[in-house]
Design a protein around this motif. Structure first.
Motif, PDB file in Angstrom:
ATOM      1  N   MET A 288     -12.451  15.989  -7.495  1.00 42.95           N
ATOM      2  CA  MET A 288     -13.342  17.086  -7.091  1.00 42.95           C
ATOM      3  C   MET A 288     -12.838  18.480  -7.495  1.00 42.95           C
ATOM      4  O   MET A 288     -11.647  18.690  -7.691  1.00 42.95           O
TER       5      MET A 288
ATOM      6  N   CYS B 202     -10.395   3.113   2.843  1.00 49.90           N
ATOM      7  CA  CYS B 202      -9.049   3.681   2.906  1.00 49.90           C
ATOM      8  C   CYS B 202      -8.734   4.211   4.307  1.00 49.90           C
ATOM      9  O   CYS B 202      -7.579   4.297   4.689  1.00 49.90           O
ATOM     10  N   MET B 203      -9.755   4.593   5.066  1.00 54.41           N
ATOM     11  CA  MET B 203      -9.514   5.085   6.421  1.00 54.41           C
ATOM     12  C   MET B 203      -9.772   4.010   7.470  1.00 54.41           C
ATOM     13  O   MET B 203      -9.848   4.317   8.670  1.00 54.41           O
TER      14      MET B 203
ATOM     15  N   VAL C 101      -7.800   3.656 -10.702  1.00 49.08           N
ATOM     16  CA  VAL C 101      -6.692   4.202  -9.919  1.00 49.08           C
ATOM     17  C   VAL C 101      -5.845   3.086  -9.317  1.00 49.08           C
ATOM     18  O   VAL C 101      -4.619   3.197  -9.234  1.00 49.08           O
ATOM     19  N   TYR C 102      -6.514   2.012  -8.930  1.00 49.35           N
ATOM     20  CA  TYR C 102      -5.801   0.939  -8.220  1.00 49.35           C
ATOM     21  C   TYR C 102      -5.062  -0.001  -9.161  1.00 49.35           C
ATOM     22  O   TYR C 102      -4.332  -0.878  -8.718  1.00 49.35           O
TER      23      TYR C 102
ATOM     24  N   TYR D 291     -20.517   6.338   0.180  1.00 52.26           N
ATOM     25  CA  TYR D 291     -19.195   5.760  -0.109  1.00 52.26           C
ATOM     26  C   TYR D 291     -19.099   4.356   0.468  1.00 52.26           C
ATOM     27  O   TYR D 291     -19.542   4.106   1.590  1.00 52.26           O
TER      28      TYR D 291
ATOM     29  N   TRP E 267     -15.103  14.770   0.813  1.00 54.18           N
ATOM     30  CA  TRP E 267     -13.734  14.325   1.098  1.00 54.18           C
ATOM     31  C   TRP E 267     -12.636  15.381   1.074  1.00 54.18           C
ATOM     32  O   TRP E 267     -11.932  15.564   2.052  1.00 54.18           O
TER      33      TRP E 267
ATOM     34  N   ASP F  32     -14.849   2.684  -3.661  1.00 48.61           N
ATOM     35  CA  ASP F  32     -13.389   2.829  -3.594  1.00 48.61           C
ATOM     36  C   ASP F  32     -12.735   1.447  -3.642  1.00 48.61           C
ATOM     37  O   ASP F  32     -13.441   0.425  -3.636  1.00 48.61           O
TER      38      ASP F  32
ATOM     39  N   ASP G 112     -18.556  10.802   1.901  1.00 50.45           N
ATOM     40  CA  ASP G 112     -17.375  10.019   1.536  1.00 50.45           C
ATOM     41  C   ASP G 112     -17.032   9.097   2.706  1.00 50.45           C
ATOM     42  O   ASP G 112     -17.931   8.671   3.462  1.00 50.45           O
TER      43      ASP G 112
ATOM     44  N   ARG H  80     -12.799   7.090 -11.357  1.00 51.44           N
ATOM     45  CA  ARG H  80     -11.585   7.835 -11.035  1.00 51.44           C
ATOM     46  C   ARG H  80     -10.418   7.175 -11.750  1.00 51.44           C
ATOM     47  O   ARG H  80     -10.218   5.981 -11.642  1.00 51.44           O
TER      48      ARG H  80
ATOM     49  N   LYS I 225     -20.138   5.806  -4.532  1.00 50.19           N
ATOM     50  CA  LYS I 225     -18.707   5.870  -4.854  1.00 50.19           C
ATOM     51  C   LYS I 225     -18.085   4.611  -4.271  1.00 50.19           C
ATOM     52  O   LYS I 225     -18.136   4.396  -3.053  1.00 50.19           O
TER      53      LYS I 225
ATOM     54  N   ASP J  47      -5.657  11.186  -6.036  1.00 52.00           N
ATOM     55  CA  ASP J  47      -6.583  12.090  -5.342  1.00 52.00           C
ATOM     56  C   ASP J  47      -6.138  13.548  -5.476  1.00 52.00           C
ATOM     57  O   ASP J  47      -4.953  13.859  -5.303  1.00 52.00           O
TER      58      ASP J  47
HETATM   59  O1  A2G Z   1     -10.113   7.232  -0.229  1.00 52.74           O
HETATM   60  C1  A2G Z   1      -9.437   7.174  -1.478  1.00 52.74           C
HETATM   61  O2  A2G Z   1      -8.165   7.757  -1.382  1.00 52.74           O
HETATM   62  C2  A2G Z   1     -10.298   7.857  -2.524  1.00 52.74           C
HETATM   63  N1  A2G Z   1      -9.644   7.748  -3.828  1.00 52.74           N
HETATM   64  C3  A2G Z   1     -10.554   9.282  -2.091  1.00 52.74           C
HETATM   65  O3  A2G Z   1     -11.311   9.959  -3.071  1.00 52.74           O
HETATM   66  C4  A2G Z   1     -11.313   9.274  -0.778  1.00 52.74           C
HETATM   67  O4  A2G Z   1     -12.565   8.662  -0.975  1.00 52.74           O
HETATM   68  C5  A2G Z   1     -10.501   8.510   0.270  1.00 52.74           C
HETATM   69  C6  A2G Z   1     -11.297   8.255   1.537  1.00 52.74           C
HETATM   70  O5  A2G Z   1     -10.595   7.492   2.453  1.00 52.74           O
HETATM   71  C7  A2G Z   1     -10.226   7.118  -4.842  1.00 52.74           C
HETATM   72  O6  A2G Z   1     -11.374   6.732  -4.790  1.00 52.74           O
HETATM   73  C8  A2G Z   1      -9.394   6.874  -6.051  1.00 52.74           C
END
Ligand code: A2G
Length: 400
Positions: free
Chosen positions: A237, A111-112, A175-176, A103, A16, A140, A61, A197, A138, A201
């Motif tokens: 990381m 997240c994307m 984190v959330y 991931y 990532w 998220d 990721d 986490r 992982k 980030d």
């Molecule tokens: O999505 C989040 O921001 C993740 N953060 C980051 O590490 C990365 O995986 C990203 C990918 O879209 C957490 O997992 C807190």
């Protein structure tokens, strides 16, 4: 989680921070998220001495998925960027004695914006990952609410266990929900996840590293007791070898991640790494401190008014590690102290300077010593007790 996995913090490589969501394989074939990138990194881990030091996980990721699940409702990789499929990539990685991480996201979308794992698809996704031979997930938390997260993270833990395949489980949940108690229940996290986490980030800058260290240290009373074998805080990381850190700052990240018992998961380009980054990341004593079998996370001991800070971690065999960090921006600072001032008991000690390789013998708790610490840099010591009854001291010098 107490199922025998990750007795020490995980080590490896994750895409990532360095490669983000680059899916432009036409114009950026070397750097886009596709199977070749992960094969390249696996080759480097094996051929360049990383694996023998413990760097074993290759972690995919975000942005590996196809936008659609298959006809059975299973997640599937993007067919153009992962034409061989994940199971084949897992075989490639296992054949080299490494482990594969992947991931997913508790929520409607990653997240994307790729397909998420909702409460009704947790089981099938866990089974899919197990069937591919995945070793690490992982998970998220984008695009979900706190209630879905409260249900989903424990359910995924159960679902992974139910597959019968040992998989390390990394939870982004804290984190959330702000990272701190009472919203975060660290004893529950320790029961269901191997690592989590806690905070924002990491980005490719010293500012980002400093901000993370500051937050972890300010909140160490809540965070430090949560860590132990099988349960680790994850400040994110290692960015050593990228564009944002000087050599001193890179040493500082390595030293502080070792003190914090943090996962040593690099996100850099192992195909183009300069020697200074390689030496720092492959520093055997720094790695050994991070991987200490007692698994006690270290703490910030002192913040001096002149912006020198001291960090400490107890280690097995009555040893310990100290990191002297300068957050100054002027010139190398002289720091005068003694082990007694750092709350060490009486006794005779010897110190090994982790990054210069020099040794200081004949220290007792009251010996005054002076260190020179570079701006945004560290001095890191491994401290053993001198003149043990035995044939050798902890550092291998003649014993009594
Ligand atoms: O999505 C989040 O921001 C993740 N953060 C980051 O590490 C990365 O995986 C990203 C990918 O879209 C957490 O997992 C807190």
């Amino acid at each position: 989680m107490d199922n025998g996995l990750l007795k020490t913090p995980p080590m490896g490589w994750m895409a990532w921070e360095r490669f983000r969501c680059d899916i432009d394989c036409k114009d950026d074939p070397e750097n886009c998220i596709r199977e070749d990138l992960f094969r390249d990194m696996a080759d480097r881990l094996v051929e360049d001495g990383w694996k023998e030091l413990g760097y074993e996980y290759v972690i995919i990721d975000d942005c590996w998925m196809s936008m659609l699940r298959d006809e059975h409702g299973r997640l599937q990789p993007d067919p153009f960027r992962f034409p061989g499929g994940i199971a084949k990539l897992a075989r490639y990685i296992h054949d080299r004695g490494l482990k594969l991480g992947i991931y997913a996201d508790m929520g409607t979308h990653t997240c994307m914006g790729f397909p998420g794992t909702t409460l009704d698809t947790i089981n099938i996704d866990a089974q899919t990952f197990a069937s591919w031979g995945v070793d690490y997930l992982k998970f998220d938390g984008c695009s979900s609410n706190p209630i879905e997260q409260m249900l989903g993270y424990p359910l995924m833990s159960k679902a992974l266990n139910a597959t019968g395949r040992p998989m390390a489980y990394s939870c982004s949940w804290p984190v959330y929900v702000g990272g701190l108690p009472p919203k975060v229940n660290y004893s529950l996290l320790g029961d269901i996840c191997h690592l989590w986490r806690n905070y924002v980030d990491i980005q490719d800058s010293w500012d980002s590293v400093q901000g993370i260290v500051e937050w972890f240290s300010n909140n160490q009373d809540d965070l430090q007791p949560a860590a132990g074998p099988g349960r680790w805080n994850d400040p994110d990381m290692l960015i050593i070898g990228n564009f944002g850190l000087s050599v001193d700052q890179a040493r500082a990240q390595m030293a502080l991640w070792a003190i914090m018992a943090a996962p040593l998961i690099m996100s850099n380009d192992l195909r183009n790494l300069d020697n200074s980054a390689r030496f720092i990341l492959q520093n055997k004593v720094a790695v050994a401190i991070n991987q200490d079998s007692m698994g006690i996370q270290g703490r910030r001991l002192l913040q001096e008014k002149n912006h020198i800070e001291v960090y400490w971690r107890p280690l097995s065999h009555s040893a310990s590690a100290l990191v002297f960090l300068s957050r100054r921006t002027d010139m190398p600072s002289l720091y005068h102290t003694s082990l007694a001032k750092l709350k060490y008991d009486t006794g005779n000690y010897e110190a090994y300077d982790v990054f210069t390789g020099s040794t200081v013998t004949g220290l007792n708790a009251t010996t005054q010593f002076t260190l020179s610490i570079n701006p945004s840099g560290v001095v890191m010591w491994y401290l053993g007790i001198y003149a043990d009854m035995g044939t050798h001291t902890c550092m291998g010098f003649p014993g009594t």
